[in-house]
Design a protein around this motif. Structure first.
Motif, PDB file in Angstrom:
ATOM      1  N   GLU A  22      63.060  10.181  54.662  1.00  0.00           N
ATOM      2  CA  GLU A  22      62.669   9.829  53.138  1.00  0.00           C
ATOM      3  C   GLU A  22      63.590   9.896  52.305  1.00  0.00           C
ATOM      4  OE1 GLU A  22      58.788  11.469  51.441  1.00  0.00           O
ATOM      5  OE2 GLU A  22      59.525  10.494  49.492  1.00  0.00           O
ATOM      6  N   LEU A  23      64.595  10.945  52.468  1.00  0.00           N
ATOM      7  CA  LEU A  23      65.623  11.365  51.621  1.00  0.00           C
ATOM      8  C   LEU A  23      66.698  10.234  51.766  1.00  0.00           C
ATOM      9  CD1 LEU A  23      66.024  15.166  51.790  1.00  0.00           C
ATOM     10  CD2 LEU A  23      65.655  13.943  49.798  1.00  0.00           C
ATOM     11  N   GLU A  73      65.932   6.883  52.499  1.00  0.00           N
ATOM     12  CA  GLU A  73      65.495   5.963  51.858  1.00  0.00           C
ATOM     13  C   GLU A  73      65.856   6.044  50.206  1.00  0.00           C
ATOM     14  OE1 GLU A  73      61.055   5.195  52.336  1.00  0.00           O
ATOM     15  OE2 GLU A  73      61.657   5.231  54.450  1.00  0.00           O
ATOM     16  N   ARG A  74      65.593   7.215  49.905  1.00  0.00           N
ATOM     17  CA  ARG A  74      66.104   7.600  48.450  1.00  0.00           C
ATOM     18  C   ARG A  74      67.598   7.386  47.976  1.00  0.00           C
ATOM     19  NH1 ARG A  74      61.857  10.661  45.385  1.00  0.00           N
ATOM     20  NH2 ARG A  74      60.027  10.567  46.414  1.00  0.00           N
ATOM     21  N   GLY A  75      68.244   7.433  48.968  1.00  0.00           N
ATOM     22  CA  GLY A  75      69.752   7.179  48.812  1.00  0.00           C
ATOM     23  C   GLY A  75      70.492   8.374  49.192  1.00  0.00           C
ATOM     24  N   LEU A 115      72.233  11.995  41.607  1.00  0.00           N
ATOM     25  CA  LEU A 115      70.982  11.685  41.735  1.00  0.00           C
ATOM     26  C   LEU A 115      70.333  12.931  41.925  1.00  0.00           C
ATOM     27  CD1 LEU A 115      68.644   9.157  42.649  1.00  0.00           C
ATOM     28  CD2 LEU A 115      69.322   9.801  44.837  1.00  0.00           C
ATOM     29  N   ILE A 159      66.377  14.647  42.636  1.00  0.00           N
ATOM     30  CA  ILE A 159      65.169  14.199  43.322  1.00  0.00           C
ATOM     31  C   ILE A 159      64.209  15.590  43.059  1.00  0.00           C
ATOM     32  CG2 ILE A 159      63.911  13.853  45.349  1.00  0.00           C
ATOM     33  CD1 ILE A 159      66.633  12.553  46.386  1.00  0.00           C
ATOM     34  N   ASP A 202      57.955  16.043  44.913  1.00  0.00           N
ATOM     35  CA  ASP A 202      57.447  14.790  45.188  1.00  0.00           C
ATOM     36  C   ASP A 202      57.706  14.542  47.040  1.00  0.00           C
ATOM     37  OD1 ASP A 202      57.063  13.834  42.864  1.00  0.00           O
ATOM     38  OD2 ASP A 202      58.842  12.911  42.432  1.00  0.00           O
ATOM     39  N   LEU A 203      58.249  15.192  47.543  1.00  0.00           N
ATOM     40  CA  LEU A 203      58.542  15.209  48.965  1.00  0.00           C
ATOM     41  C   LEU A 203      57.750  15.790  49.849  1.00  0.00           C
ATOM     42  CD1 LEU A 203      62.669  15.843  48.988  1.00  0.00           C
ATOM     43  CD2 LEU A 203      61.386  13.762  49.092  1.00  0.00           C
TER      44      LEU A 203
END
Ligand code: HPA
Length: 280
Positions: free
Chosen positions: A14-15, A17-19, A44, A46, A50-51
Motif C-alpha cells: 500500500e505504501l 502504491e502511495r509513492g 509526502l 501519509i 488510513d493504513l
C-alpha cells in the motif's frame, strides 16, 4: 489469525502504491522530536490512520503520520507517533512499522526517543547516542514462529547499534560542534515512571538512561539485518535524582528544545549516508 508477515507485505504494497519507493533510511521520531520533518524535501505525508493494520498511538503528543521525502540525496521515511507496549500493544504490533519499512527496502534504521537521565552528568537537553541497551520490558518481538527467510532464529545482538553509524553520528556532532554523549539505554515497560529505588538499580546494572520504547524496534530491525542507530534526548533526570521533574508536559517541552539539535545532527549524517554509499 492472519500471519504477521501478511500484514507487513500488504502495508508495504500500500505504501508503494502511495509513492513510497525504496527508502534508504527509516527514522522513528520520539515524543516531541518532530522538528526534522520540516527539513524533508519533496515531502509526502501519509496519515497512518488510513493504513489498514498500522498501529496508532493513543498517547497525547504522538501524531500518527509517515513522512516521505529526501534529505539531500537520501530517501528517508519518517514515522511520527510510534506505539508502545504500555498502551497495550503486543510486541509484533510495536515493531510492525519498522518491519514494514525494511520490507520496503530500508537498510538503515534510526530510532529516537525521550529518556530520563540515570547517569548524573546527563542533564536535561543532552543528546545520548546508544552504544547498547538493556531490554527490561520482559518482552521480545521475536517470540513465536521465526520467519527463516527474513532472519535467524537466534540473532546475534552483540553489536545491536551499528558501529559505522555511531561513528557517523559522532562525526556529525563534532562537525556541528554539538555535544553528543554515549551510553546504555534501559528500556522498561512503563507507563509509570520508575521509583527512586529502581533508578538506583538501573545505575548499578549499567544503564545511563531509561525510557519506554526503542529496544523492541532495535531487536526487530537487527534481526532483519538492518543497521541500527538510536539517539535519546534526555528530557529529565530520572526519579530520585537531584532536579528530577517527572511530568509528560515537561518531557515534551525539553524534547522540543533538544529536538532542534537532533534535527541538525540527523540532517548532517543522513546527507552523508547517501554519498558514502555512492562512493563505495
Ligand atoms: N523514565 C522513563 N521514560 C522516560 C523518562 C523517564 O524518566 N523520561 C522520558 N521518558
Amino acid at each position: 489469525m492472519r500471519a504477521e508477515w501478511t500484514y507487513i507485505k500488504e502495508l508495504a504494497d500500500e505504501l508503494k502504491e502511495r509513492g513510497v519507493k525504496e527508502p534508504e533510511v527509516f527514522l522513528v521520531l520520539g515524543s516531541g522530536l518532530g522538528e526534522i520533518v520540516e527539513a524533508l524535501e519533496d515531502r509526502l505525508t501519509i496519515d497512518t490512520h488510513d493504513l489498514h493494520g498500522w498501529p496508532f498511538s493513543t498517547v497525547p503528543g504522538h501524531a500518527g503520520a509517515l513522512h516521505w521525502g529526501r534529505l539531500g540525496q537520501c530517501r528517508v521515511l519518517m514515522q511520527q507517533g510510534r506505539v508502545h507496549l504500555y498502551e497495550g500493544y503486543e510486541p509484533p504490533l510495536v515493531v510492525r512499522p519498522v518491519r514494514t519499512a525494511i520490507e520496503l527496502g530500508a537498510k538503515i534504521v534510526i530510532l529516537t526517543n525521550a529518556a530520563g537521565g540515570v547517569r548524573q552528568d546527563l542533564r536535561p537537553g543532552t543528546l545520548l547516542l546508544l552504544r547498547d541497551h538493556l531490554n527490561l520490558t520482559g518482552r521480545n518481538p521475536l517470540v513465536g514462529p521465526n520467519n527463516d527467510s527474513r532472519g535467524p532464529r537466534f540473532p546475534d545482538m552483540s553489536e545491536i547499534y551499528d558501529k559505522a553509524l555511531r561513528r557517523l553520528l559522532l562525526d556529525a556532532a563534532a562537525a556541528l560542534d554539538l555535544p553528543l554523549a554515549e551510553g546504555v539505554y534501559a528500556g522498561l515497560l512503563g507507563p509509570s515512571y520508575e521509583t527512586p529505588a529502581e533508578v538506583r538499580m538501573l545505575g548499578m546494572l549499567g544503564a545511563d538512561a531509561v525510557g519506554m520504547s526503542t529496544v523492541l524496534e532495535a531487536i526487530a530491525a537487527r534481526h532483519l539485518g538492518a543497521a541500527v542507530a538510536a539517539v535519546s534526548c534526555i528530557t529529565n533526570m530520572a526519579a530520585g535524582l537531584p532536579g528530577a521533574v517527572l511530568d509528560h508536559g515537561e518531557v515534551q517541552r525539553m524534547g522540543a528544545t533538544a529536538g532542534k539539535n537532533l534535527a541538525e545532527l540527523l540532517k548532517w549524517s543522513l546527507s552523508r549516508t547517501h554519498s558514502d554509499k555512492e562512493r563505495s
